[in-house]
Design an enzyme around this catalytic site. Structure first.
Site, PDB file in Angstrom:
ATOM      1  N   HIS A  42       0.848  -1.187   0.000  1.00  0.00           N
ATOM      2  CA  HIS A  42       0.000   0.000   0.000  1.00  0.00           C
ATOM      3  C   HIS A  42       0.884   1.236   0.000  1.00  0.00           C
ATOM      4  CE1 HIS A  42      -3.154   2.807   1.142  1.00  0.00           C
ATOM      5  NE2 HIS A  42      -3.993   1.885   0.746  1.00  0.00           N
ATOM      6  N   ASP A  87      -7.889  -5.477   0.062  1.00  0.00           N
ATOM      7  CA  ASP A  87      -8.373  -6.355  -0.998  1.00  0.00           C
ATOM      8  C   ASP A  87      -7.950  -7.808  -0.831  1.00  0.00           C
ATOM      9  OD1 ASP A  87      -9.638  -4.298  -2.528  1.00  0.00           O
ATOM     10  OD2 ASP A  87      -7.656  -3.594  -3.112  1.00  0.00           O
TER      11      ASP A  87
HETATM   12  N1  CMC Z   1       4.043  -7.773  -4.824  1.00  0.00           N
HETATM   13  C1  CMC Z   1       5.383  -7.737  -5.087  1.00  0.00           C
HETATM   14  N2  CMC Z   1       6.122  -6.626  -4.986  1.00  0.00           N
HETATM   15  C2  CMC Z   1       5.517  -5.503  -4.613  1.00  0.00           C
HETATM   16  C3  CMC Z   1       4.137  -5.445  -4.322  1.00  0.00           C
HETATM   17  C4  CMC Z   1       3.403  -6.647  -4.440  1.00  0.00           C
HETATM   18  N3  CMC Z   1       2.096  -6.667  -4.166  1.00  0.00           N
HETATM   19  N4  CMC Z   1       3.799  -4.189  -3.982  1.00  0.00           N
HETATM   20  C5  CMC Z   1       4.919  -3.457  -4.055  1.00  0.00           C
HETATM   21  N5  CMC Z   1       5.967  -4.250  -4.424  1.00  0.00           N
HETATM   22  C6  CMC Z   1       7.358  -3.838  -4.549  1.00  0.00           C
HETATM   23  C7  CMC Z   1       7.627  -3.061  -5.821  1.00  0.00           C
HETATM   24  O1  CMC Z   1       8.038  -3.908  -6.871  1.00  0.00           O
HETATM   25  C8  CMC Z   1       8.716  -2.114  -5.366  1.00  0.00           C
HETATM   26  O2  CMC Z   1       9.921  -2.847  -5.315  1.00  0.00           O
HETATM   27  P1  CMC Z   1      11.361  -2.104  -5.651  1.00  0.00           P
HETATM   28  O3  CMC Z   1      11.502  -1.054  -4.587  1.00  0.00           O
HETATM   29  O4  CMC Z   1      12.378  -3.190  -5.575  1.00  0.00           O
HETATM   30  O5  CMC Z   1      11.208  -1.523  -7.027  1.00  0.00           O
HETATM   31  C9  CMC Z   1       8.345  -1.780  -3.927  1.00  0.00           C
HETATM   32  O6  CMC Z   1       7.599  -2.925  -3.465  1.00  0.00           O
HETATM   33  C10 CMC Z   1       7.477  -0.528  -3.782  1.00  0.00           C
HETATM   34  O7  CMC Z   1       6.354  -0.667  -4.643  1.00  0.00           O
HETATM   35  P2  CMC Z   1       5.726   0.509  -5.475  1.00  0.00           P
HETATM   36  O8  CMC Z   1       4.908  -0.060  -6.584  1.00  0.00           O
HETATM   37  O9  CMC Z   1       6.778   1.510  -5.814  1.00  0.00           O
HETATM   38  O10 CMC Z   1       4.781   1.146  -4.337  1.00  0.00           O
HETATM   39  P3  CMC Z   1       3.560   2.086  -4.592  1.00  0.00           P
HETATM   40  O11 CMC Z   1       3.315   2.790  -3.310  1.00  0.00           O
HETATM   41  O12 CMC Z   1       3.750   2.898  -5.807  1.00  0.00           O
HETATM   42  O13 CMC Z   1       2.374   1.049  -4.917  1.00  0.00           O
HETATM   43  C11 CMC Z   1       0.613  -0.497  -4.687  1.00  0.00           C
HETATM   44  C12 CMC Z   1       1.429   0.609  -4.011  1.00  0.00           C
HETATM   45  C13 CMC Z   1      -0.632  -0.782  -3.849  1.00  0.00           C
HETATM   46  C14 CMC Z   1       0.148  -0.033  -6.071  1.00  0.00           C
HETATM   47  C15 CMC Z   1       1.494  -1.762  -4.812  1.00  0.00           C
HETATM   48  O14 CMC Z   1       1.874  -2.207  -3.526  1.00  0.00           O
HETATM   49  C16 CMC Z   1       0.802  -2.887  -5.582  1.00  0.00           C
HETATM   50  O15 CMC Z   1       0.868  -2.911  -6.818  1.00  0.00           O
HETATM   51  N6  CMC Z   1       0.139  -3.844  -4.864  1.00  0.00           N
HETATM   52  C17 CMC Z   1      -0.621  -4.884  -5.526  1.00  0.00           C
HETATM   53  C18 CMC Z   1      -1.949  -4.352  -6.003  1.00  0.00           C
HETATM   54  C19 CMC Z   1      -2.899  -4.105  -4.861  1.00  0.00           C
HETATM   55  O16 CMC Z   1      -3.081  -4.940  -3.969  1.00  0.00           O
HETATM   56  N7  CMC Z   1      -3.562  -2.936  -4.888  1.00  0.00           N
HETATM   57  C20 CMC Z   1      -4.566  -2.562  -3.883  1.00  0.00           C
HETATM   58  C21 CMC Z   1      -4.094  -1.442  -3.020  1.00  0.00           C
HETATM   59  S1  CMC Z   1      -5.063  -1.184  -1.545  1.00  0.00           S
HETATM   60  C22 CMC Z   1      -6.672  -0.828  -2.022  1.00  0.00           C
HETATM   61  C23 CMC Z   1      -6.860   0.170  -3.069  1.00  0.00           C
HETATM   62  O17 CMC Z   1      -6.107   1.124  -3.246  1.00  0.00           O
HETATM   63  O18 CMC Z   1      -7.847   0.048  -3.740  1.00  0.00           O
END
Ligand code: CMC
Length: 428
Positions: free
Chosen positions: A306, A363
């Site tokens: 998140h 989720d």
């Molecule tokens: N599985 C594997 N790696 C992950 C995940 C995951 N679910 N989430 C983040 N990472 C890694 C990502 O690859 C990155 O690694 P590195 O620093 O080595 O490049 C690091 O963690 C930070 O991730 P980010 O994508 O830069 O973080 P963000 O704050 O931009 O994204 C997020 C947050 C929710 C989009 C992301 O965690 C994600 O894609 N999660 C899976 C999708 C998900 O469950 N979304 C629902 C979010 S909560 C409810 C809502 O918003 O509706």
């Protein structure tokens, strides 16, 4: 004078005011920076930018705290109903008994759709995703209700709010019925908000549908947990689109589309598809977690991570417990739940997830409940939208009541070609 921040640019030092929120969050107000210096700030993904001051929802991502209007989510989940929470978010205080009764009655009396919505649904392909259908039909509400489109008229706004909260479940259930080729169901005024939705989703005209109290309570809880989450992608969309002074229906339609994406609300559908894939391909939890660590967005561990929570998402904790309770009460054995628990256990001990502070989010377990109560996976995000609607409305209202209201219009740092002459087509 309060705290100020200083920024040094060449031999010039500029003082910037610091804004402090009621929970002690500090922000540097850069709204006059460009006028004073010619500089803008750059923050892709807005990870470090506040877009507004807001009194609706407080999140402390480090400590895993979520409160609506100051009230902890755990208390609301335990004691309130969804419509009570909707009122709290939109109007700012918990409703007195007669206020809640009046609000509930008004919602109950606005659930029916204009008969010409039949033509709108007939025009949609049978396999239209329910989120596309919800967005299209909420947008179409603006064509049916030209009497309530003026965002500056409080009585028009009020009636639009009631119409939206009342009709979104009817539209979502109808989108589902359309996709499976069943006749749509009229709302039933003797049922409560959630019961009525379940009746329209799962009932059919040939027999009486009996609302299951366990399912109804579980869905009400899920709606409460999804009701607001401050400036996430769809809420920011609601504010940005709303800032153009478009009507409420247009802004909600846009927010529904923003929610649909798998990195946002669409993650609940993606989670159940991930669990089904693991089950169907006979993969172990460990194998999938290893795959999710590869730098490939399509194999992320959906339902984990998140932008704000760097600790347990408090909603995920409540949903996980509800998941066990509901499945137990319904006597359902879910292989999906077993796989989810295994994935969570592995990920929470895995260095990759620990280092990045990736925890289960809202989720991760919600889809297991939706699945256990018979909801098709392409409807999960539509349920999220019904739950999130009061939050979107509350944020839209707050934006419009803000005396510093401005259209949202970010800037950019241009990196394209500098001035280049046009080349006639035969010389290119
Ligand atoms: N599985 C594997 N790696 C992950 C995940 C995951 N679910 N989430 C983040 N990472 C890694 C990502 O690859 C990155 O690694 P590195 O620093 O080595 O490049 C690091 O963690 C930070 O991730 P980010 O994508 O830069 O973080 P963000 O704050 O931009 O994204 C997020 C947050 C929710 C989009 C992301 O965690 C994600 O894609 N999660 C899976 C999708 C998900 O469950 N979304 C629902 C979010 S909560 C409810 C809502 O918003 O509706």
């Amino acid at each position: 004078m309060g705290e100020v921040a200083e920024i040094r640019l060449g031999d010039k030092t500029i003082e910037l005011p610091v804004v402090v929120g009621s929970e002690g969050e500090h922000a540097i107000d850069i709204s006059k920076l460009r006028a004073q210096t010619g500089y803008i700030t750059l923050d892709p993904g807005y990870a470090n930018s506040g877009s507004c001051e807001s009194a609706i929802t407080f999140i402390n991502g480090e400590e895993g705290i979520l409160r609506y209007r100051g009230i902890p989510i755990e208390q609301l989940a335990d004691k309130a109903s969804f419509l009570e929470v909707a009122y709290l978010l939109i109007y700012g205080t918990l409703p007195k008994r007669e206020e809640l009764e009046g609000f509930t009655e008004s919602i109950r009396r606005h659930t029916m759709l204009h008969v010409d919505f039949t033509k709108v649904f007939t025009a949609l392909p049978k396999d239209a995703h329910p989120m596309a259908a919800c967005s299209a039909t909420v947008g179409a509400m603006a064509t049916f209700y030209p009497d309530s489109l003026d965002p500056r008229d409080p009585s028009q706004v009020e009636v639009s709010i009631h119409r939206l909260i009342a009709k979104l479940p009817t539209l979502a259930a109808r989108a589902y019925k359309h996709s499976v080729g069943q006749p749509s169901m009229y709302p039933k005024n003797e049922l409560n908000y959630v019961g009525n939705f379940l009746h329209m989703m799962f009932g059919n005209p040939c027999e009486e549908y009996e609302v299951d109290a366990v399912i109804s309570k579980a869905l009400d809880l899920l709606f409460i947990l999804h009701a607001d989450h401050e400036q996430n992608c769809s809420t920011s969309t609601m504010r940005l689109v709303g800032s153009s002074m478009v009507n409420l229906f247009g802004a909600v339609s846009a927010a529904i589309n923003a929610l649909w994406g798998p990195l946002h609300g669409g993650a609940n559908q993606a989670v159940i598809e991930m669990l089904a894939e693991i089950r169907d391909e006979g993969m172990t939890g460990r194998q999938f977690v290893e795959r999710a660590k590869t730098k490939d967005d399509t194999s992320r561990l959906m339902g984990f991570g998140h932008r704000v929570y760097k600790n347990f998402d408090p909603r995920a904790k409540i949903i996980k417990k509800a998941c066990f309770d509901v499945l137990n009460q319904l006597g359902v054995h879910s292989q999906m739940l077993e796989i989810a628990v295994e994935l969570e256990e592995i990920a929470l001990k895995d260095e990759y997830f620990v280092e990045r502070k990736l925890y289960p989010n809202v989720d991760f377990y919600s889809g297991v409940i939706y699945n256990a109560i018979g909801t098709p996976s392409n409807m999960f995000t539509a349920l999220f939208a019904i739950g999130r609607l009061p939050g979107w409305i509350a944020q839209w209202r707050e934006l419009h009541q803000d005396p510093t209201f401005k259209i949202g219009r970010p800037r950019q740092v241009y990196t394209g070609p500098t001035e280049t002459s046009f080349v006639p087509i035969d010389k290119r």
